[in-house]
Design an enzyme around this catalytic site. Sequence first.
Site: not given
Length: 370
Positions: A132-135
Amino acid sequence: MFRVDIAHRLIALSSILCCSLAVLFPDPPSTCPCADPKLCEPITRKPEREVYAFSVSPKTWKHYDWSKLTTVVMFGYYDAELMCFAHSQNVKVVFKGYISVANLTDSYARNLWVVEQLQTAVDGHFDGINIDIEDPVVDKSVEKELLTELVEQTSEAFHIMNKFSQVTFDVAWSPDCIDKRCYDYKGLADATDFLFVMSYDEQSQIYGPCVAMANSPYNKTVTGVEKYLKLGIPANKLVLGVPWYGYDYPCVNITKDNLCTIKKVPFRGAPCSDAAGRQKDYRVINEIIKNSTTGRLWNDEYKAPYFNFEDPTTKQTHQMWYDDPESLKYRYDYASKTGLLGVGMWEADSLDYSDDETAKKQTKAMWDAL
Ligand SMILES: *[C@@H]1O[C@H](CO)[C@@H](O)[C@H](O)[C@H]1NC(C)=O
Ligand SMILES: *[C@@H]1O[C@H](CO)[C@@H](O)[C@H](O)[C@H]1NC(C)=O
Ligand SMILES: *[C@@H]1O[C@H](CO)[C@@H](O)[C@H](O)[C@H]1NC(C)=O
Ligand SMILES: *[C@@H]1O[C@H](CO)[C@@H](O)[C@H](O)[C@H]1NC(C)=O
């Protein structure tokens, strides 16, 4: 000690990382915490349909409808009892993986990250990882490529370690650089077992009128999924994520036909966003609706319920947009008829698991809608 050990091995493997991932094997698992040691073994079934639950608290998982689930993400916590229990139900257990995009250009940090994830999986007897990388990632940037590469490497390493591993990646409701997340979505889908499409927070960037709208409008959700399919991602590599929460918007102004103007709160380049509102769990919404001034209303375009209420202290009118079994059924049906791999929710602890009779009925209806 554990970190030093990883670092040493990493230095040893860094020269061969290009050619073989087999050397990445982390320390052997610690002893099994389950009463039956068999429960520490990986789940081997690959269900035809996924029902994927995010769990954010170690408190309520005992009340989930386990007969419906195929995978549970322990999102940011670890509870060995949950792992043992899920495995007894033939349900996979995975954990959340996050790396800052700023770290991607450092190959040492990248490799270390992969080994750390493997070690976490081994130590916790996990069946996989939910990345979960929302950058934000700029289109055509080196980070965009490195992110895909890292996910490929992680997936390869996990599958070497356990061929039944499940490696997934969370993506926005549409692949169109939502929230400046210009990821290589096709590459990520190819690299993983499936993508979890977060078909919610769809008002994170409002460019039109700054008004309260559904969290997961049906038409917008469908448009987003269709765009993933158009990229050539097979339907059976997509899990449709739906919200078990809503947004409470204070209205700056509200018209007779319930158009609630909200405060302009910019987000990643958009002038207005759902950050003007507050996320509320389904169980809280079911309390607030008791004070509503309109009762439950329905927007047929969005296929979503909403209602107005007055803040008891400020007397300001608020508008709540949310999802309930009726609205969720439209999304589950869409996933099914489109041949998506399955559905999932953010998040399973947002329901009322108390002994209250009304709450019990509402909670059961949410699980039954699946
Ligand atoms: C990786 O990210 C962390 C947290 O943002 C930061 O403290 C660290 O310095 C970064 N390391 C590298 C090598 O960029
Ligand atoms: C969904 O419906 C609303 C209301 O009719 C409309 O404004 C919006 O453009 C539609 N969105 C999409 C993606 O079709
Ligand atoms: C609020 O909405 C009403 C009805 O559309 C409009 O007449 C009024 O000018 C609006 N007030 C503000 C402060 O925007
Ligand atoms: C409902 O309204 C009453 C009276 O104003 C207030 O005390 C109560 O906190 C409200 N309930 C919720 C869930 O907001």
